[in-house]
Scaffold this motif. Structure first.
Motif, PDB file in Angstrom:
ATOM      1  N   ARG A  68       0.828  -1.193   0.000  1.00  0.00           N
ATOM      2  CA  ARG A  68       0.000   0.000   0.000  1.00  0.00           C
ATOM      3  C   ARG A  68       0.871   1.254   0.000  1.00  0.00           C
ATOM      4  O   ARG A  68       0.612   2.215  -0.732  1.00  0.00           O
ATOM      5  N   ASP A  69       1.894   1.257   0.811  1.00  0.00           N
ATOM      6  CA  ASP A  69       2.785   2.411   0.859  1.00  0.00           C
ATOM      7  C   ASP A  69       3.496   2.629  -0.468  1.00  0.00           C
ATOM      8  O   ASP A  69       3.696   3.772  -0.911  1.00  0.00           O
ATOM      9  N   HIS A  84      -8.805  -6.310 -18.784  1.00  0.00           N
ATOM     10  CA  HIS A  84      -8.519  -5.162 -17.927  1.00  0.00           C
ATOM     11  C   HIS A  84      -9.757  -4.245 -17.818  1.00  0.00           C
ATOM     12  O   HIS A  84     -10.071  -3.760 -16.721  1.00  0.00           O
ATOM     13  N   VAL A  85     -10.445  -4.042 -18.937  1.00  0.00           N
ATOM     14  CA  VAL A  85     -11.670  -3.230 -18.899  1.00  0.00           C
ATOM     15  C   VAL A  85     -12.761  -3.963 -18.120  1.00  0.00           C
ATOM     16  O   VAL A  85     -13.507  -3.354 -17.340  1.00  0.00           O
ATOM     17  N   THR A  86     -12.845  -5.261 -18.319  1.00  0.00           N
ATOM     18  CA  THR A  86     -13.835  -6.049 -17.563  1.00  0.00           C
ATOM     19  C   THR A  86     -13.549  -5.991 -16.064  1.00  0.00           C
ATOM     20  O   THR A  86     -14.477  -5.889 -15.243  1.00  0.00           O
ATOM     21  N   LEU A  87     -12.258  -6.046 -15.714  1.00  0.00           N
ATOM     22  CA  LEU A  87     -11.878  -5.923 -14.311  1.00  0.00           C
ATOM     23  C   LEU A  87     -12.299  -4.563 -13.749  1.00  0.00           C
ATOM     24  O   LEU A  87     -12.813  -4.472 -12.623  1.00  0.00           O
ATOM     25  N   LEU A  88     -12.108  -3.532 -14.546  1.00  0.00           N
ATOM     26  CA  LEU A  88     -12.494  -2.191 -14.106  1.00  0.00           C
ATOM     27  C   LEU A  88     -14.016  -2.091 -13.910  1.00  0.00           C
ATOM     28  O   LEU A  88     -14.498  -1.463 -12.962  1.00  0.00           O
ATOM     29  N   ASN A 106      -2.018  -5.751 -11.578  1.00  0.00           N
ATOM     30  CA  ASN A 106      -1.988  -6.930 -10.701  1.00  0.00           C
ATOM     31  C   ASN A 106      -2.566  -6.612  -9.328  1.00  0.00           C
ATOM     32  O   ASN A 106      -3.237  -7.461  -8.705  1.00  0.00           O
ATOM     33  N   ILE A 107      -2.292  -5.391  -8.834  1.00  0.00           N
ATOM     34  CA  ILE A 107      -2.873  -4.985  -7.538  1.00  0.00           C
ATOM     35  C   ILE A 107      -4.393  -5.016  -7.607  1.00  0.00           C
ATOM     36  O   ILE A 107      -5.079  -5.474  -6.682  1.00  0.00           O
ATOM     37  N   LEU A 108      -4.946  -4.531  -8.740  1.00  0.00           N
ATOM     38  CA  LEU A 108      -6.400  -4.537  -8.893  1.00  0.00           C
ATOM     39  C   LEU A 108      -6.963  -5.951  -8.892  1.00  0.00           C
ATOM     40  O   LEU A 108      -8.106  -6.182  -8.458  1.00  0.00           O
ATOM     41  N   ASP A 128      -8.781  -4.896  -0.062  1.00  0.00           N
ATOM     42  CA  ASP A 128      -8.343  -3.651   0.570  1.00  0.00           C
ATOM     43  C   ASP A 128      -8.735  -2.486  -0.327  1.00  0.00           C
ATOM     44  O   ASP A 128      -8.162  -2.288  -1.408  1.00  0.00           O
ATOM     45  N   SER A 129      -9.710  -1.731   0.114  1.00  0.00           N
ATOM     46  CA  SER A 129     -10.203  -0.633  -0.703  1.00  0.00           C
ATOM     47  C   SER A 129      -9.191   0.498  -0.809  1.00  0.00           C
ATOM     48  O   SER A 129      -9.141   1.218  -1.811  1.00  0.00           O
ATOM     49  N   GLU A 130      -8.340   0.677   0.188  1.00  0.00           N
ATOM     50  CA  GLU A 130      -7.406   1.791   0.164  1.00  0.00           C
ATOM     51  C   GLU A 130      -6.369   1.611  -0.926  1.00  0.00           C
ATOM     52  O   GLU A 130      -6.089   2.543  -1.699  1.00  0.00           O
ATOM     53  N   ILE A 131      -5.793   0.415  -1.029  1.00  0.00           N
ATOM     54  CA  ILE A 131      -4.777   0.182  -2.063  1.00  0.00           C
ATOM     55  C   ILE A 131      -5.409   0.195  -3.457  1.00  0.00           C
ATOM     56  O   ILE A 131      -4.784   0.639  -4.433  1.00  0.00           O
ATOM     57  N   LEU A 132      -6.659  -0.263  -3.527  1.00  0.00           N
ATOM     58  CA  LEU A 132      -7.345  -0.200  -4.819  1.00  0.00           C
ATOM     59  C   LEU A 132      -7.534   1.249  -5.259  1.00  0.00           C
ATOM     60  O   LEU A 132      -7.358   1.595  -6.441  1.00  0.00           O
TER      61      LEU A 132
END
Length: 926
Positions: free
Chosen positions: A40-41, A129-133, A67-69, A75-79
């Motif tokens: 996250r940092d 990637h668009v589907t993930l979004l 990959n983080i997504l 974790d909503s903050e890192i997203l």
């Protein structure tokens, strides 16, 4: 952690790493760290560097951020950090350290756009990637949903077509985006509107899906909640999205109309009395609302859909509200101009709407028609150019397919209808036609041309218009004055030398004489017109005059094509010879082609609304371009035809006319035969109907006959078998029937049917009475038998003769009773087995017979009643006599006992009982 402190916090001693090296280390940390806090940092640090080092972060970190997504969904903050970072990489709007020079700014913006497009291509290479979004947009957390919406909007801006295709095939992709409009957080809802604007651009499939996801309902609700035209930027975004959904999309337009959403647009245009101080946002909103109305009634839509929307707008009062704005004071000029254009398309081609618009009056003293007020603005050179164009368009739409309106406009020019105390539309058009302002000349000429468009009657009527040129000179016709402006007088020539004025007058003349041989004859009757046209066509003029030459060639060609050869000096043949000698056929055709080759011709032919960047370019009218396209070919053929071809064509025409006459005769014969056949068919139908009515009448009469027969039998049964107990009541009924007419008896058939069951009950009561009378007479017979036995013992002659007389009277009564029973059975049998004749004469005879029989039966009934009364008196006397005889028998028995004779009472009783039983058996047999 020391590494992050170096990046995020103060500087450490020693050489500092470069930006690219720092980003590489952060990417390694994102990829290798096992602790969520470390990742996250690292992502937070990348976000802070993404604007300054956009290229480095985009090239090195995009893969790790995706990959983080995928891996850190919990974790909503890192997203949120990852989505913000991707947005900074792809977005072209926000740039730090923008150059100050204009050229440098343009260069930097172009580089930024290219960079955003490159990173967007890299991101959308994998559709997942668009589907993930899209899946992340389902997260309700504000720090995930909001940056996700902004990122997807940026993708659509940079690579709209490709992203639209991915979203279109994604399951529930559009539905997820529509859910953004229902979000209670206004920031997300408003950015969702921007996202849907980008999504629906130029994609009919997505537009339909969005519309069927209840978009119209939601958007109209938002507009209402935000204050309609008084709302802010959100209302503007909603209106832009509605325009995307409806423009050039017939399916959505039909869905919008069928959903009764047009009615919900009316409150948008309700303005108050105080129209001062309109805000810029309100002007923008109202402008978009007017555009939305125009989209629904645009001339490019299908005629059926446009007519349906026009009808709905009139019925819900939207047109009336627009006319209110049109006549209101204090409305900004651009809103007034757009309102005029909107009203124009709402009434175009709709007779009901055009009639309503003709009835609208301006709030002036005295009231003036709205058309007159608008025309005053059109011929006023001090009014804005766009407003004058809008008024001309409104006038054209008012007259489009409106022969009634055309007649009203032309009528204001005729001598019999001119009112000197008021300004009419015709006076304004004539004033504009001969004004010193060339734009007024052109607008008035085009307006008059639309008053004559496809209307032969008004073309002939306009030939009657006379104009007073100056004192002391006779009036001239309007046609003559137009040609004079083109060809005569120094002052008039100077005024007519303006290209715009001459083009407008030539378009008016071409429209006027087109398909009107009488107007052609009037035009050719002026000996100066043809030489002027040939001189204009044959001269070699500059580029500006070429259009005038082409229009002169068109006017002369119309004079040839629609010439009826009524003028000996200007027949078709002589005019063609003149062209061949003075101009040359090829040269004439070439000059005629100058019209369609003009650069402004194609622009005017695209749509009906006159839209010109400047007044100087206002040369062609849309309807006139269609006329040129129609006439250019036929005029070229007419000019090239030789005399022999003309003669052959005339012979062919005559032959065709003869054939047409023969065909017409046969058609008339066929029409007559069809009319006769139709008449015969109608007669057959009428005869069949009459036959059916007669059959129905016969059936009804037969039914009435049967009903009267039943009534007759019932009345006869009532009169013949009525008992003593209800003789008085029934007698009153018969007497009542005696006084009624035969027609009233027919109406009472149904009531008599109901009385039938009552009469049956009464007959039963009568039978019971008869049985009681029989039993009483049996007792009398028994007494007589007893007395007879006694006399046989005592041989008393006096009493014997008395008893013999009594016996004979009893026997006669019994015979009478039997006769009455027999008559009752016969009547019942005749009622059941009765038959009727179907003839009408026999029916009348039977009715008369029934009437007479009723009278006879009533008389017989009265006699029977008298006899019954007499019989009753006789029965009473007989009973008294029998009582006396019984007393005597008792006294005689007593005397016999006194004399010592034996009298067996039990035997007498047994004999009496036996006699009763025998009588009952006889009665049953009867």
């Amino acid at each position: 952690m020391n590494f992050f402190r170096e990046v995020m916090g103060g500087q450490a001693a020693g050489p500092q790493p470069s930006g690219a090296e720092t980003i590489r280390k952060l990417c390694d940390r994102v990829a290798s760290s096992t602790l969520l806090e470390d990742r996250r940092d690292a992502v937070r640090a990348l976000k802070s560097l993404s604007k300054k080092y956009r290229v480095e972060v985009g090239t090195q970190a995009m893969h790790h951020l995706i990959n983080i997504l995928q891996t850190d969904r919990s974790d909503s903050e890192i997203l949120g950090y990852a989505l913000d970072t991707l947005y900074n990489i792809l977005c072209n709007d926000e740039e730090e350290d923008k150059p100050t020079g204009s050229l440098d700014r343009l260069t930097a913006q172009k580089q930024s756009d290219d960079l955003g497009a490159q990173f967007t291509d890299q991101f959308v290479q994998d559709p997942e990637h668009v589907t993930l979004l899209l899946s992340l947009l389902e997260e309700f957390d504000f720090h995930v949903r909001w940056p996700g919406v902004k990122l997807l909007t940026t993708l659509l801006k940079n690579q709209g077509v490709q992203v639209q295709g991915i979203i279109l095939v994604s399951p529930m992709g559009v539905s997820r985006l529509m859910d953004l409009l229902a979000d209670s957080r206004e920031v997300i809802r408003n950015d969702g509107l921007l996202l849907l604007q980008q999504l629906t651009k130029s994609n009919a499939a997505i537009q339909k899906i969005v519309a069927f996801e209840n978009a119209f309902e939601r958007l109209l609700d938002i507009i209402t909640e935000e204050g309609s035209s008084d709302g802010g930027i959100v209302v503007e975004d909603c209106l832009l999205l509605l325009l995307n959904l409806l423009k050039n999309n017939s399916s959505n337009q039909n869905f919008f109309k069928e959903g009764s959403y047009i009615q919900r647009m009316k409150p948008w245009f309700e303005i108050g009395d105080d129209n001062s101080g309109w805000s810029a946002q309100k002007v923008t909103n109202l402008h978009l609302m007017l555009q939305l109305v125009r989209v629904m009634v645009s001339p490019v839509n299908s005629p059926g859909a446009t007519a349906s929307c026009q009808k709905s707008m009139y019925q819900c009062g939207l047109l009336q509200q627009l006319c209110t704005i049109l006549m209101a004071t204090g409305v900004p000029a651009d809103i007034l101009t757009e309102t005029i254009n909107t009203v124009s398309e709402v009434i175009r081609g709709s007779q009901v709407n055009q009639d309503y618009f003709a009835s609208v009056n301006a709030p002036s003293n005295p009231p003036r028609p709205a058309i007159v007020v608008l025309l005053m603005s059109m011929v006023n050179e001090r009014q804005p150019f766009v407003l004058r164009c809008a008024v001309l368009y409104c006038f054209q739409c008012f007259l489009y397919k409106n022969q009634k309106g055309q007649g009203e406009i032309v009528a204001t020019l005729l001598p019999s209808t001119i009112d000197a105390n008021s300004i009419s539309a015709g006076q304004l058009l004539c004033g504009g036609l001969f004004s010193v302002d060339s734009l007024s000349n052109w607008c008035a000429a085009v307006a008059l041309a639309h008053s004559l468009q496809d209307n032969l009657t008004q073309k002939e009527q306009l030939l009657r218009v006379q104009l007073a040129t100056s004192l002391g000179k006779p009036p001239v016709s309007l046609l003559q004055q137009c040609t004079n402006i083109l060809s005569q007088g120094d002052k008039i020539v100077r005024r007519g030398s303006k290209v715009q004025t001459r083009v407008g007058l030539l378009m008016l003349l071409c429209t006027w004489i087109n398909n009107c041989p009488i107007a052609v004859t009037h035009f050719l009757h002026n000996q100066e017109n043809v030489p002027f046209l040939t001189a204009q066509i044959s001269e070699n003029l500059g580029e500006d005059e070429r259009l005038v030459q082409g229009l002169c060639a068109l006017l002369l060609g119309i004079c040839i094509y629609y010439n009826d050869n009524s003028l000996e000096n200007n027949t078709k043949e002589k005019l063609k010879q003149l062209i061949e000698k003075r101009i040359g056929k090829e040269n004439f055709v070439e000059k005629l082609g100058f019209i369609t080759k003009h650069e402004l011709y194609s622009r005017a032919a695209q749509k009906p609304q006159p839209v010109f960047p400047s007044p100087e370019q206002m040369l062609f009218d849309h309807e006139f371009t269609k006329l040129v396209k129609e006439l250019e070919g036929v005029i070229t053929k007419a000019v090239h035809k030789s005399n022999e071809e003309e003669k052959k064509e005339e012979e062919v025409k005559k032959t065709l006319e003869q054939h047409d006459n023969i065909v017409t005769q046969y058609k008339e014969l066929i029409r007559e035969q069809d009319a006769q056949i139709q008449e015969l068919k109608e007669q057959v139908v009428s005869t069949s109907s009459q036959n059916e009515q007669m059959q129905t009448t016969v059936t009804q009469q037969l039914s009435q006959i049967q009903q009267h027969k039943d009534q007759y039998n019932i009345l006869k049964l009532k009169l013949g078998k009525e008992s003593q107990l209800n003789s008085q009541g029934e007698g009153s009924q018969v007497n009542g029937l005696q006084t009624e007419e035969l027609t009233q008896l027919r109406e009472e058939v149904e009531e008599l049917r109901k009385q039938h069951s009552l009469l049956q009950t009464q007959l039963g009561d009568k039978d019971t009475l008869i049985t009681s009378l029989v039993s009483r007479r049996l007792r009398t017979v028994f007494v007589c038998f007893c007395y007879d036995a006694f006399l046989r013992h005592h041989k008393n002659s006096v009493e014997w003769s008395l008893l013999e007389g009594l016996r004979s009277r009893v026997q006669s009564q019994l015979a009478e009773i039997n006769q009455m029973k027999t008559e009752r059975q016969e009547l019942l049998r005749r009622a059941e087995a009765g038959s009727l004749s179907a003839s009408r004469a026999e029916l009348d005879q039977q009715l008369a017979s029934a009437t007479s029989t009723v009278a006879i039966l009533q008389t017989e009934k009265a006699k029977l009643q008298t006899e019954v009364q007499d019989s009753k008196k006789e029965q009473d006397d007989l009973l008294m006599l029998l009582a006396d005889q019984d007393q005597k028998i008792h006294s005689l028995k007593q005397k016999l006992k006194d004399l010592g004779e034996t009298v067996d009472d039990e035997d007498d009783l047994d004999g009496r009982d036996q006699t009763d039983d025998d009588y009952e058996e006889d009665e049953d047999e009867d």
